[in-house]
Every structure is written in C-alpha cells, then in structure tokens.
Design a protein around this motif. Structure first.
Motif, PDB file in Angstrom:
ATOM      1  N   LEU A 220       0.833  -1.191   0.000  1.00  0.00           N
ATOM      2  CA  LEU A 220       0.000   0.000   0.000  1.00  0.00           C
ATOM      3  C   LEU A 220       0.875   1.251   0.000  1.00  0.00           C
ATOM      4  N   PRO A 221       0.665   2.144  -0.952  1.00  0.00           N
ATOM      5  CA  PRO A 221       1.448   3.391  -0.987  1.00  0.00           C
ATOM      6  C   PRO A 221       1.222   4.211   0.268  1.00  0.00           C
ATOM      7  N   ILE A 222       2.212   4.993   0.622  1.00  0.00           N
ATOM      8  CA  ILE A 222       2.137   5.768   1.846  1.00  0.00           C
ATOM      9  C   ILE A 222       0.993   6.770   1.810  1.00  0.00           C
ATOM     10  N   TRP A 223       0.603   7.227   0.599  1.00  0.00           N
ATOM     11  CA  TRP A 223      -0.496   8.192   0.512  1.00  0.00           C
ATOM     12  C   TRP A 223      -1.813   7.541   0.917  1.00  0.00           C
ATOM     13  N   VAL A 224      -1.992   6.268   0.585  1.00  0.00           N
ATOM     14  CA  VAL A 224      -3.198   5.540   0.978  1.00  0.00           C
ATOM     15  C   VAL A 224      -3.185   5.283   2.477  1.00  0.00           C
ATOM     16  N   ILE A 225      -2.037   4.859   3.000  1.00  0.00           N
ATOM     17  CA  ILE A 225      -1.916   4.612   4.435  1.00  0.00           C
ATOM     18  C   ILE A 225      -2.147   5.896   5.224  1.00  0.00           C
TER      19      ILE A 225
END
Length: 386
Positions: A220-225
């Motif tokens: 999961l990309p950090i922007w989603v997290i």
C-alpha cells in the motif's frame, strides 16, 4: 529576492514535474544548508494530506515511512504539519521549538533518535491557507540555525506556486477504466485485512513511492496509508480535517482516496473503510481551480461564462457591477494564460473535463421587476469571445 533564494527557485523553474522539482531543489538547497536526509512530498491543497509524488532521501524503509506518518497524525508531537500550515511562519526547527529538548516530541523519541537524527527542520509550502507541499530536513550533527529556517520559510510561497502550476491536470486525463470503486478495510490496529479486485486494479496504477507490505500480498502506498491514519485521527478527535486526498496515476489521471472510521463495539473506534475511485468531475473542478489559482468568485464567473452568459447577465446574477465582472475576467484570463472567453472555456472545461455546467442561474434583466424574473439559459456550444 535574496541571493540565496535565486538559484533554488531557478532550479524549481527548470523542473518538468513535482518529483523533478523536489530533486532539483533538494540538491541546490543542500549546498546552502547541508542536511543528511530529507522527505519531500506534495499535498492535497484542500485537506493538506500527503499525496504523490514523494521523494525520500537517505532514510529507511517503507515501514519507517509509515511509522513516521502514523506518529505525525496520531501522536502528540511538536510542530505537526497541520499547525505549521496555519502558523505565521511556515518553517521551524525541532530543537529551536523545544528549547533544545527534542524528546518532548513523540516523533523524535520513537523514530528520529534511533536513526541518529540530531535535529529536524520542516516547512509547509503554502499559498494563503492552501498547502501544496511539505518538507522535512534532517541533520545528524548540529542544529539548524535561525537563518536557515528563515531561508526555508522565504521559499514557501514561491515553491508552492511552482507546485501549483505543476499540479494542473493534463488535457488527456479523462479518467480510468475501473468499473467500480476500490475498497480496502483496515482493522483497529491499522493493518489492512481485505481489499477487492477494483482496489488492486487502481492501486497498480499509482506511481512509485514509499509503500508498506501487507498480509494481503499487496503493498500500500504511503499516501493511501496516510489517508487511513487521518480517518483514525478524526475519529479520535485529534483533527477536524477530512480524510480525503487526490492522487495522480502513472497515466496522468486522477483518483480520489477517502476513508472513514467505522464504529466498533460500545461506540469505540472500529475498522477503517477506505475507498479509492476515479476523481469525480467535481473533484477535478476544484483541483483545476486551485491549480490555476482561481478564487471562489473567479470560479463562479468562469462557470457562468461557460454557460454563454454576457457580462451584464453575470453581473445581475451575482449582484455585482459589470465593471467588476470585467475586472474579474481580466484576472482570470491572466491566470489561465488566455485572451478570450472561448479560449478560457476550452482551457478549463474542455481540456480538463470539468463537470457539467452549473444549474441554470436566475437572473433579472435590467428594468425588469422582480416578479418577472426568469431563467436564462444559453446553449452550451455558444462560446462568445466578446
């Protein structure tokens, strides 16, 4: 412009996109104020949440990056970005802010100290109250000095203006081919526990960047997290902002990622549901307006212009003078880089696929009594230049 700012801003002007800007500015800034490592990231101007792209220099893994943003959003810290975005000065050093006691910040105690960081200097790149990017610079030896903080603060607005210009959606960005929204569920501990096929489809189209492995076999990309963390922060009463961010795909298209914390047993915070889907026309309208620097009034006049309304009709609808409308249009033309109404509508509506034009506006012709006010609608294809 100070002599120190000039080479940094010249490097920013040469950048072709936001990631290129971060790399060029970081290299130039390092010559003026040495630092060991850094995190540069774009933000959604409406919510201030991190979005693509992000440049991480000389720091740890995706897990470390996730821990950093978890601490930023969910723990007690000194100088959180949400406060710095509203501060009189948009840059500050950790040691200077804590009286040389950085351990007052949870972020330092749990993460930075173990990585050998001595001081952190962070800034928000903003225009008014709209943040377009963030940066954290780290040193392992001495503290950042007041003049270095002042330099970074002086760069805030011009770098934000450059990031804003680079955020303009390309004309080819019509949407994605995903048939339905993607859904990712996170348990109470923040671990991803399920995701549908649509989520996997859309996540695969996000640009490279720091990412976090999950038990689902999905990174999961950090922007989603970060969006999921923000939903938990809102549920815990730590923030009133929205857990919503727009992310540009590798094809130049835009997705919207939004999350909310579900209610658990006894009213306690439960799992987080995160939805990722193609950006709606409304999302793009706001984004384009922000990217071109249009004020709410200028956006309103642009939309009415696209309906084919004359200067007098716009003035009547908005209860302002025709002279004021003309002044607004001159400003709008300058911001959009056009010289006519037809070119304006083509640039902002046709090129960027804005939403259907607003609902018909009730306007009153000059000399008409209020009782005879009527709805004036112009054909959409009419694009007057005068």
């Amino acid at each position: 412009m100070t002599d120190q700012r000039r080479p940094v801003l010249a490097a920013a002007e040469q950048a072709g996109d936001a990631l290129d800007l971060f790399g060029r500015v970081s290299a130039r800034l390092r010559r003026l104020m040495p630092f060991h490592s850094a995190v540069w990231t774009a933000t959604d101007p409406e919510t201030g949440l991190i979005t693509a792209p992000m440049l991480v220099e000389n720091l740890g893994s995706g897990e470390d990056c996730a821990a950093y943003w978890h601490s930023e959003l969910l723990e007690e810290n000194v100088l959180p970005f949400r406060d710095l975005a509203r501060a009189a000065v948009p840059a500050a050093g950790l040691r200077a802010a804590t009286g040389d006691l950085p351990a007052r910040s949870s972020r330092f105690r749990r993460l930075l100290r173990d990585q050998g960081v001595h001081d952190e200097l962070r800034a928000v790149f903003r225009i008014g109250d709209r943040p377009w990017g963030l940066v954290s610079l780290f040193r392992v030896t001495d503290a950042f000095r007041a003049r270095e903080t002042a330099l970074l603060a002086d760069l805030s607005r011009p770098l934000a203006e450059r990031l804003r210009a680079l955020a303009r959606p390309p004309a080819s960005a019509r949407g994605t081919d995903s048939p339905a929204p993607g859904l990712v569920l996170f348990d109470e501990s923040g671990q991803a526990m399920s995701a549908n096929d649509e989520a996997r489809h859309l996540l695969a189209r996000l640009p490279d960047g720091p990412s976090f492995p999950t038990a689902l076999g999905l990174r999961l990309p950090i922007w989603v997290i970060g969006t999921a963390f923000q939903a938990r922060a809102v549920a815990a009463g730590r923030d009133r902002g929205g857990a919503r961010v727009r992310i540009r795909t590798t094809e130049g298209r835009w997705l919207t990622c939004h999350a909310s914390c579900l209610t658990g047993q006894g009213g306690s915070p439960g799992p987080v549901a995160l939805v990722i889907e193609p950006a709606t026309p409304g999302d793009l309208a706001v984004l384009v307006a922000e990217a071109y620097g249009l004020t709410p009034r200028e956006l309103q006049i642009t939309q009415l212009t696209a309906r084919g309304m004359t200067t007098a009709e716009i003035a009547t609808a908005l209860f302002i003078s025709p002279h004021t409308v003309r002044d607004h249009l001159k400003t709008i033309f300058a911001k959009a880089g056009v010289s006519s109404r037809g070119a304006l509508v083509a640039r902002l509506f046709t090129d960027h696929y804005w939403p259907a034009l607003p609902e018909p506006t009730s306007v009153r012709r000059t000399g008409q009594p209020p009782a005879r006010a009527r709805i004036v609608q112009r054909p959409r294809e009419r694009l007057p230049d005068g």
